[in-house]
Scaffold this active site. Structure first.
Site, PDB file in Angstrom:
ATOM      1  N   GLU A 148      14.506   2.611  15.350  1.00  0.00           N
ATOM      2  CA  GLU A 148      14.212   2.179  16.714  1.00  0.00           C
ATOM      3  C   GLU A 148      14.763   0.776  16.911  1.00  0.00           C
ATOM      4  O   GLU A 148      14.382  -0.164  16.204  1.00  0.00           O
ATOM      5  CB  GLU A 148      12.699   2.195  16.965  1.00  0.00           C
ATOM      6  CG  GLU A 148      12.311   1.983  18.403  1.00  0.00           C
ATOM      7  CD  GLU A 148      12.671   3.161  19.311  1.00  0.00           C
ATOM      8  OE1 GLU A 148      12.663   2.953  20.548  1.00  0.00           O
ATOM      9  OE2 GLU A 148      12.970   4.271  18.815  1.00  0.00           O
ATOM     10  N   GLU A 161      20.106  -2.445  25.123  1.00  0.00           N
ATOM     11  CA  GLU A 161      20.568  -2.337  23.741  1.00  0.00           C
ATOM     12  C   GLU A 161      21.856  -1.529  23.651  1.00  0.00           C
ATOM     13  O   GLU A 161      22.749  -1.844  22.858  1.00  0.00           O
ATOM     14  CB  GLU A 161      19.461  -1.705  22.887  1.00  0.00           C
ATOM     15  CG  GLU A 161      18.224  -2.590  22.791  1.00  0.00           C
ATOM     16  CD  GLU A 161      16.900  -1.880  22.953  1.00  0.00           C
ATOM     17  OE1 GLU A 161      15.913  -2.550  23.324  1.00  0.00           O
ATOM     18  OE2 GLU A 161      16.848  -0.652  22.734  1.00  0.00           O
ATOM     19  N   ASP A 213       8.667   2.746  22.795  1.00  0.00           N
ATOM     20  CA  ASP A 213       8.157   3.255  21.523  1.00  0.00           C
ATOM     21  C   ASP A 213       7.422   4.579  21.721  1.00  0.00           C
ATOM     22  O   ASP A 213       7.558   5.507  20.925  1.00  0.00           O
ATOM     23  CB  ASP A 213       7.225   2.219  20.887  1.00  0.00           C
ATOM     24  CG  ASP A 213       7.914   0.880  20.694  1.00  0.00           C
ATOM     25  OD1 ASP A 213       8.983   0.855  20.059  1.00  0.00           O
ATOM     26  OD2 ASP A 213       7.408  -0.135  21.190  1.00  0.00           O
TER      27      ASP A 213
END
Length: 496
Positions: A297, A327, A480
């Protein structure tokens, strides 16, 4: 007169039952329909939102989301964990005596002024970010003020702990968490999360989460989206101190899925430390038995060299990847990948551009006959939609997995058990191209068939929109939760 009175009664009863529909939408539909039918008032009206695009999409998801044939039994998660102190960013900065000036990004925060400039920069974009605060004393002063703030809330924090906590909600799963766990965090963790004694420490690591709502104003500054700005002076997670404890615990725990996070926390370390630690990460991953998939992750980063090194060294050693739009673009910029000339996203990220970058990652760094790499799956998430990209032949149930990840984004942000169609909206593009570099297909979104699939040279893509919470209760940990839910519904082929 009797006819008029009967009509009035019927009208009154229709109004009353309509109010029941409006005020008690959770009542079983069959009970409400039975009541309506017994009063002989004609066909029952649909519950609020059922026929809307959001209602049709939520119903379609529920039909699509099924558990895989082969399920995980034991999941090991590491290595970043902390306590999140969540509060209003604008209120905290005002309490610190700061006012909004010109926004400016800082790769590292050294002062209150740096904090104000970085917060303004990202709040103005409505974008999430995470930064290291290098001055220990200043950070602890700010942290103390934040912790004692009347509205401050304390939560489980750190990607690994949040993913472990999400998995632990499923009682048939055993979950191991390795990370720096202090007394407050241990108290907050689900009873189903096992923490080895070597992971326990006397003091918690605190991360400050400054949230802002869509449309929230601070003088002339206005946030286009709800999001958060995270910062910390976290040395334990920054050094990935629990990596060795994590790996040594795996032999006894015998997981069938491993989830690793926390590499982004090394940004505050020296180049030499980063280089050495990445080599140790790769060596540790090679000790995990063949056939046990490893999910990595990612999180917000600013160091292009570190990101590039992670891509070249760590990506081939993991099986699956989870990331968001910030990201993804930074990853491409760090390695001069497709669309790397883009400085930032303009609104909702273009699906074709995202698809091109995902394809490039799997083609350049993913599993193939000519390359020693295990990477075969990427779960991409942004506010308006998600995409699961997989190398053909390695994963199953991805249609359900991408839908489950998107569904949990709507329920967790709104803090509801199921999708409340009155509190969410569809923000995904009505139509899009599947590629901007090649002759992609044009897709028109249909809420009744919300998962769209396409293929490109041995890579499968599954796209679904997100039902975005209009008034989110909490934005931290959404990524998450999305990755954990997507993994929970994923099935890996045994020959992996």
């Amino acid at each position: 007169m009797a006819l008029w009175r009967g009509s009035a009664y019927a009208g009154f009863l229709a109004l009353a039952v309509g109010c029941v529909f409006l005020l008690e939408p959770q009542l079983p539909g069959s009970a409400l329909r039975s009541l309506w039918s017994s009063l002989q008032l004609g066909p029952a009206p649909a519950p609020p939102g059922a026929g809307s695009p959001e209602g049709r999409l939520a119903a379609a998801w529920d039909a699509l989301i099924v558990r895989p044939a082969r399920r995980w039994r034991r999941v090991a998660v590491g290595v970043n964990a902390c306590v999140d102190v969540v509060l209003s960013g604008v209120k905290l900065l005002r309490a610190l005596g700061l006012s909004p000036g010109n926004g400016k990004d800082h790769s590292e925060l050294r002062s209150r002024n740096d904090l104000e400039e970085a917060f303004v920069h990202f709040m103005g974009k409505g974008a999430a970010a995470e930064r290291f605060f290098s001055d220990k004393e200043t950070f602890h002063d700010i942290a103390q003020i934040a912790s004692e703030f009347p509205e401050a809330q304390h939560y489980v924090g750190g990607n690994a702990a949040l993913i472990g906590q999400k998995f632990a909600a499923n009682s048939d799963l055993k979950v191991l968490l390795c990370g720096p766990v202090g007394p407050k965090l241990h108290e907050l963790l689900d009873d189903n999360v096992f923490v080895p004694p070597e992971s326990l420490q006397e003091v918690d690591e605190f991360h400050l989460i400054l949230e802002y709502q869509a449309g929230e104003e601070w003088d002339q500054l206005k946030a286009p989206h709800a999001n958060r700005f995270i910062f910390s002076h976290d040395l334990s997670n920054g050094a990935m101190n629990m990596l060795e404890v994590f790996v040594s615990s795996l032999e006894e725990f015998q997981p069938d899925l491993v989830v690793l996070s926390g590499l982004h926390m090394m940004e505050g370390q020296s180049k030499e430390f980063q280089r050495k630690r990445l080599l140790e990460v790769v060596t540790s991953l090679s000790d995990i038995p063949t056939g046990v998939p490893v999910h990595l992750e990612l999180a917000s980063m600013t160091n292009k060299e570190l990101m590039s090194n992670i891509m070249h060294q760590v990506f081939p050693a993991v099986t699956s990847l989870g990331l968001n739009e910030q990201e993804l673009l930074f990853l491409s910029q760090s390695a001069s990948g497709p669309h790397s000339s883009l400085s930032s996203w303009n609104g909702v990220p273009d699906v074709g551009v995202v698809s091109d970058i995902l394809f490039w990652i799997l083609k350049e760094h993913g599993k193939s006959e000519s390359r020693a790499s295990d990477l075969s799956r990427i779960h991409f998430h942004t506010l308006a939609y998600h995409i699961l990209a997989t190398v053909d032949g390695h994963w199953a149930n991805q249609l359900a997995a991408v839908a489950a990840g998107a569904r949990v984004a709507g329920t967790q942000a709104c803090a509801t058990e199921t999708i409340d169609t009155r509190r969410v909206s569809l923000k995904a593009p009505h139509e899009f191209m599947t590629s901007r570099l090649e002759a992609g297909s044009r897709v028109v979104l249909n809420p009744s068939e919300p998962v769209v699939a396409w293929h490109r040279e041995g890579v499968s893509f599954h796209f679904t929109p997100v039902l975005v919470c209009k008034d989110p209760v909490r934005t931290v940990g959404l990524g998450d939760a999305i990755s954990a839910e997507g993994l929970f519904y994923s099935e890996v082929h045994p020959h992996l």
